[in-house]
Design a protein around this motif. Structure first.
Motif, mmCIF file in Angstrom:
data_model
loop_
_atom_site.group_PDB
_atom_site.id
_atom_site.type_symbol
_atom_site.label_atom_id
_atom_site.label_comp_id
_atom_site.label_asym_id
_atom_site.label_seq_id
_atom_site.Cartn_x
_atom_site.Cartn_y
_atom_site.Cartn_z
ATOM 1 N N CYS A 74 0.846 -1.196 0.000
ATOM 2 C CA CYS A 74 0.000 0.000 0.000
ATOM 3 C C CYS A 74 0.877 1.240 0.000
ATOM 4 O O CYS A 74 1.722 1.416 0.880
ATOM 5 N N ASP A 75 0.689 2.094 -1.019
ATOM 6 C CA ASP A 75 1.441 3.343 -1.015
ATOM 7 C C ASP A 75 0.560 4.555 -0.711
ATOM 8 O O ASP A 75 0.997 5.700 -0.870
ATOM 9 N N ILE A 76 -0.682 4.324 -0.259
ATOM 10 C CA ILE A 76 -1.471 5.436 0.283
ATOM 11 C C ILE A 76 -0.859 5.789 1.633
ATOM 12 O O ILE A 76 -0.725 4.913 2.496
ATOM 13 N N THR A 119 -10.000 3.158 -3.660
ATOM 14 C CA THR A 119 -8.858 3.697 -4.389
ATOM 15 C C THR A 119 -9.153 3.711 -5.879
ATOM 16 O O THR A 119 -9.992 2.958 -6.375
ATOM 17 N N GLU A 151 -3.755 5.397 -9.828
ATOM 18 C CA GLU A 151 -3.292 6.492 -8.975
ATOM 19 C C GLU A 151 -2.487 5.998 -7.782
ATOM 20 O O GLU A 151 -1.551 6.633 -7.343
ATOM 21 N N GLN A 152 -2.895 4.879 -7.222
ATOM 22 C CA GLN A 152 -2.262 4.374 -6.012
ATOM 23 C C GLN A 152 -2.024 2.877 -6.152
ATOM 24 O O GLN A 152 -2.811 2.169 -6.783
#
Length: 468
Positions: A87-89, A306, A310-311
């Motif tokens: 997860c890069d959020i 999401t 984008e993520q």
């Protein structure tokens, strides 16, 4: 995989971390936290590791939450996530979204937040990755602070697509309860998203998880039934939510149901499903409302959806996903190349951790490969679009294309026979592939001691290529 969620938590400023593992893996996990260079690089303090005595590899997460050792760890609102998550959020963004949406609510009125990501129709789609049936009610700014800012929705139902398909086949169609459309005039239904198994949960869920002995999965059972309890008449009472939020639960620790009977007798899980053909609503005799409406307002479970491209949010819980995500991460520019500020949260310090271990006459395409520490690559090897883990040895003449090689694997005559060609194959640690083997879509494993962590996509000696 343990490193990624721990690193995510640390970047979000979360330091009170409990890592839960079965007793059979406790020694290995503790050793890794003390010795693995990735894990030792994480800021202090180290996570607390617990190994509940009744926890097994096959235990569901809702079952895990009921274990006494885990219950003792929950002292406030908490974050729950799995160790198969990328997860890069930013974690602080999700925490802020939850805090803003719950800012005016008391401890027994706070809801939760569940993250979903698109698994179909995306750039790195993986065949047969499971998805969920997700129905959400879009929230407007006037319904609460921050909803439109963070793109939050109210989750009204969630279940695996496989479960939905089975139910639709049985019912000859998609059947919905009248109370759903009565409460929500506009419901968006999605079939291409998957639950990320990343939740922000209020403390009162600790009691719900403990009391619901039939619940096995957090995603399908705990979250799914909680979402439906917000609109399905009588369900919040049947689940015990009314009693918990009414403040009685703290004085009745041993309760398992409203009437003191077993939950198996008290709750008809089949009868509570959204797609059940029965039109009549469940009525609870203890409900204070004559029409079955709960006297307690069920806090919402919010959905953070999401957006594609984008993520990066992905669960990595199958061999196909390990391959796809490993190769995707291998293409990221390293910190050495672009600097820490411009690098992805998943970028490695360098593409080849130990360049001295790669023979001069071998070819490794740095743009799409990752080689861990102390990897040995002998002469005349060609390695393209592959990930090779720490201390692996690639013997002379091997050709690797789109492969993932696990720690300590030896790709040579002692594991994969000369002149073998393996395509879309998996080879377990310790299994020997005979010479001149030509295989596609096969698994070479010892079924008596099968361990998914030991699986490698491996290739060997002289003029053969493994292509996965």
């Amino acid at each position: 995989m343990v490193y990624y969620p721990l690193d995510w938590c640390k970047h979000a400023g979360i330091n009170d971390i409990v890592l839960i593992t079965p007793p059979s893996a406790l020694t290995s996990v503790k050793a890794a936290l003390q010795q693995n260079p990735y894990l030792t690089s994480l800021p202090s303090p180290s996570p607390t590791v617990i190994a509940p005595k009744d926890l097994k590899m096959t235990t569901g997460t809702a079952e895990l939450l009921r274990l006494p050792e885990v219950q003792a760890c929950i002292r406030s609102n908490f974050l729950l996530l799995s160790c198969d998550l990328l997860c890069d959020i930013p974690g602080e963004h999700l925490l802020e979204a939850w805090l803003v949406s719950q800012s005016d609510l008391g401890p027994l009125s706070q809801g939760g937040l569940s993250v979903f990501y698109p698994a179909k129709g995306v750039k790195h789609e993986v065949k047969k990755e499971p998805t969920d049936f997700v129905a959400v009610n879009l929230l407007q700014e006037d319904e609460g602070p921050g909803f439109s800012r963070y793109g939050l929705s109210k989750l009204v139902t969630s279940m695996p697509m496989d479960t939905l398909k089975e139910q639709m086949e049985k019912d000859k169609g998609l059947l919905l309860r009248h109370t759903l459309v009565e409460k929500y005039a506009s419901v968006k239904m999605l079939t291409s998203y998957r639950d990320a198994h990343l939740y922000i949960l209020p403390k009162w869920i600790q009691h719900l998880a403990r009391h619901q002995e039939r619940f096995e999965s957090v995603s399908e059972d705990l979250i799914g039934y909680w979402a439906k309890a917000g609109w399905q008449r009588g369900l919040s009472a049947k689940l015990g939510i009314d009693e918990i939020l009414g403040g009685q639960d703290d004085n009745h620790e041993e309760h398992a149901s409203l009437d003191g009977d077993s939950l198996e007798d008290d709750i008809d899980l089949r009868g509570m499903t959204t797609t059940h053909a029965q039109i009549s609503e469940v009525r609870d005799p203890k409900s204070s409302s004559p029409n079955g409406q709960s006297s307690v307002e069920v806090p919402p479970i919010l959905a953070y959806m999401t957006k594609p491209s984008e993520q990066l949010v992905r669960r990595v819980d199958s061999s196909a996903l390990i391959l796809a995500m490993s190769l995707q991460l291998a293409k990221l520019e390293s910190i050495e190349e672009v600097g820490r500020a411009a690098a992805s949260p998943f970028s490695h310090a360098s593409k080849i951790s130990s360049p001295e271990g790669v023979a001069a006459k071998s070819i490794v395409t740095k743009g799409d490969c990752l080689l861990g520490s102390n990897v040995t690559v002998e002469e005349k090897c060609v390695i393209k679009e592959s990930c090779i883990s720490s201390k692996a040895k690639i013997c002379s003449g091997a050709r690797l294309t789109r492969c993932v090689i696990m720690d300590n694997a030896v790709i040579g005559p002692n594991q994969v026979g000369r002149d073998s060609v393996l395509k879309d194959c998996e080879v377990q640690d310790g299994v020997v592939v005979e010479e001149e083997t030509d295989a596609k879509n096969e698994q070479f494993m010892n079924f008596d001691g099968l361990n998914a962590d030991d699986m490698s996509v491996a290739d060997d000696d002289h003029d053969y290529e493994a292509s996965i």
